[in-house]
Scaffold this motif. Structure first.
Motif, PDB file in Angstrom:
ATOM      1  N   TYR A 236     -83.478 -35.212-119.677  1.00  0.00           N
ATOM      2  CA  TYR A 236     -82.324 -35.112-118.780  1.00  0.00           C
ATOM      3  C   TYR A 236     -82.752 -34.470-117.455  1.00  0.00           C
ATOM      4  O   TYR A 236     -83.751 -33.725-117.396  1.00  0.00           O
ATOM      5  CB  TYR A 236     -81.222 -34.257-119.409  1.00  0.00           C
TER       6      TYR A 236
ATOM      7  N   SER B 283     -78.601 -31.205-115.391  1.00  0.00           N
ATOM      8  CA  SER B 283     -77.651 -31.652-116.406  1.00  0.00           C
ATOM      9  C   SER B 283     -77.102 -30.450-117.172  1.00  0.00           C
ATOM     10  O   SER B 283     -77.847 -29.510-117.507  1.00  0.00           O
ATOM     11  CB  SER B 283     -78.311 -32.632-117.386  1.00  0.00           C
TER      12      SER B 283
ATOM     13  N   SER C 290     -73.564 -39.839-121.212  1.00  0.00           N
ATOM     14  CA  SER C 290     -74.424 -39.410-120.111  1.00  0.00           C
ATOM     15  C   SER C 290     -74.562 -40.557-119.119  1.00  0.00           C
ATOM     16  O   SER C 290     -74.299 -41.723-119.446  1.00  0.00           O
ATOM     17  CB  SER C 290     -75.806 -38.995-120.636  1.00  0.00           C
TER      18      SER C 290
END
Length: 390
Positions: free
Chosen positions: A330, A334, A375
């Motif tokens: 990520y 994030s 996501s």
């Protein structure tokens, strides 16, 4: 001199004579009385002081005796657990032939012992912790794919499933069969028995409910499972009768072949440790000192920018919200509490330790929906990336 005068004179002389003989002076009498009272008071005070000293000595002796008795009880209790694997009262006040767990396996409040070479930390069913030397080169685990022999040098942690006494196991099996049967009276009676066994009965009830899916008994077994779960302590919803061995690269689930281990204890020498008394075993390879400290969540991971290849651990409470970009790896900005859910390491509202490694940013981050969290996809991010480690 008249007769009356002579009588008065004789009486007066007699009175003076008597007074002289008796010495009736009030002052000497008062002094003697005061001296006697003072002496009596001093003697009484001395007696009271002596009694107080005796009482204090008795109380001190009783306190020492009580401390010695408590230490002896503690040592005897630990030895009993080691030698016989019996239960002592847990936080719910219960007893049993097998182990019951007052808290879940992954309690973030657990404080671990510092381990030396060859040492393990054994956390027992009553919540106590002991440092031991496990005298075994490997642990044998029966799995769905056969028996595995896992070297102790590769093992980080062993999570022990529920151990149930033979008599209890038969009672649970009979109750599960009756709960899945056609006799309504037997089904209700079996339900009460299974709820009373709580976590010990839950794995068997779950297996029976899964096997009965689509049958007429399925709703009843589902109700039994729900009743058992509602009777468990908060946060303790996943008891299992399967053992789990965690290594650096893999997690193996099955049932340990051995029912007891030979261990060396610093207090009692070599002993046999009943597996029924053990909740978990942690080896030195899982030592926090090797993994680094557990850091608090500060709201962002900006402090880790540029520390490529390094691994960190942060204690965080998982929750949705905040932007996340990528899957597995990520962007560094994030939102970690949501990433923990997306990556499957924590459940919503659960507090735990999230382990991650800092990486250079890939050219593309792929978005996905996992565990109820979505996501986003993203291109190259100059701030860097982190990978969630499980």
């Amino acid at each position: 001199m008249s007769a009356n005068s002579r009588l008065l004179l004789v009486a007066a002389m007699a009175t003076l004579s008597v007074l002289g003989l008796r010495g009736d002076d009030p002052k000497p009498v008062d002094a003697k009385k005061q001296e006697a009272e003072k002496k009596a008071a001093l003697e009484a005070a001395a007696r009271e002081k002596e009694i107080a000293a005796q009482v204090a000595a008795q109380q001190a002796a009783q306190a020492v005796a009580q401390q010695v008795a408590q230490q002896r009880q503690m040592l005897a209790r630990q030895q009993l657990v080691l030698q016989q694997g019996r239960m002592v009262p847990n936080q719910r006040g219960g007893f049993g032939g097998g182990v019951t767990y007052p808290v879940p396996f992954e309690s973030p409040s657990e404080i671990h012992l510092k381990l030396g070479p060859g040492e393990v930390e054994a956390r027992l069913g009553d919540g106590s912790v002991m440092k031991l030397v496990l005298l075994a080169d490997a642990l044998d685990l029966e799995t769905a794919y056969g028996k595995l022999s896992i070297p102790m040098s590769d093992i980080k942690k062993v999570e022990c499933g529920l151990r149930i006494g033979e008599a209890e196991e038969k009672m649970i099996a009979t109750a599960v069969a009756d709960a899945g049967g056609s006799d309504p009276k037997k089904r209700v009676a079996a339900r009460d028995v299974l709820v009373a066994f709580r976590e010990k009965a839950l794995p068997a009830v779950r297996r029976a409910a899964a096997a009965a899916a689509g049958n007429d008994t399925s709703p009843f077994l589902a109700d039994v499972e729900a009743r058992i779960k509602s009777a468990l302590p908060d946060g303790f919803t996943e008891p299992s009768d399967r053992d789990k061995i965690v290594t650096a690269d893999s997690t193996f689930v099955g049932r340990l072949v051995a029912t007891e281990f030979k261990v060396h204890t610093y207090a009692f020498g070599d002993q046999m440790l009943k597996l029924a008394a053990v909740r978990s075993i942690r080896t030195r390879t899982a030592d926090e000192a090797e993994d680094g400290p557990v850091l608090p969540w500060t709201g962002s991971l900006a402090q880790f920018a540029g520390q490529l290849g390094k691994t960190f651990r942060v204690r965080v409470t998982a929750q949705a919200g905040g932007g996340i970009y990528g899957t597995g790896t990520y962007t560094l900005d994030s939102y970690l509490p949501a990433v923990a859910i997306h990556a499957g390491v924590l459940k919503p509202g659960q507090t735990g330790i999230v382990k991650f490694k800092i990486h250079p940013s890939p050219q593309v981050y792929q978005g996905s929906t996992r565990n109820g969290i979505s996501s986003n996809s993203y291109g190259y991010y100059s701030g860097g990336a982190y990978e969630i480690l499980k």
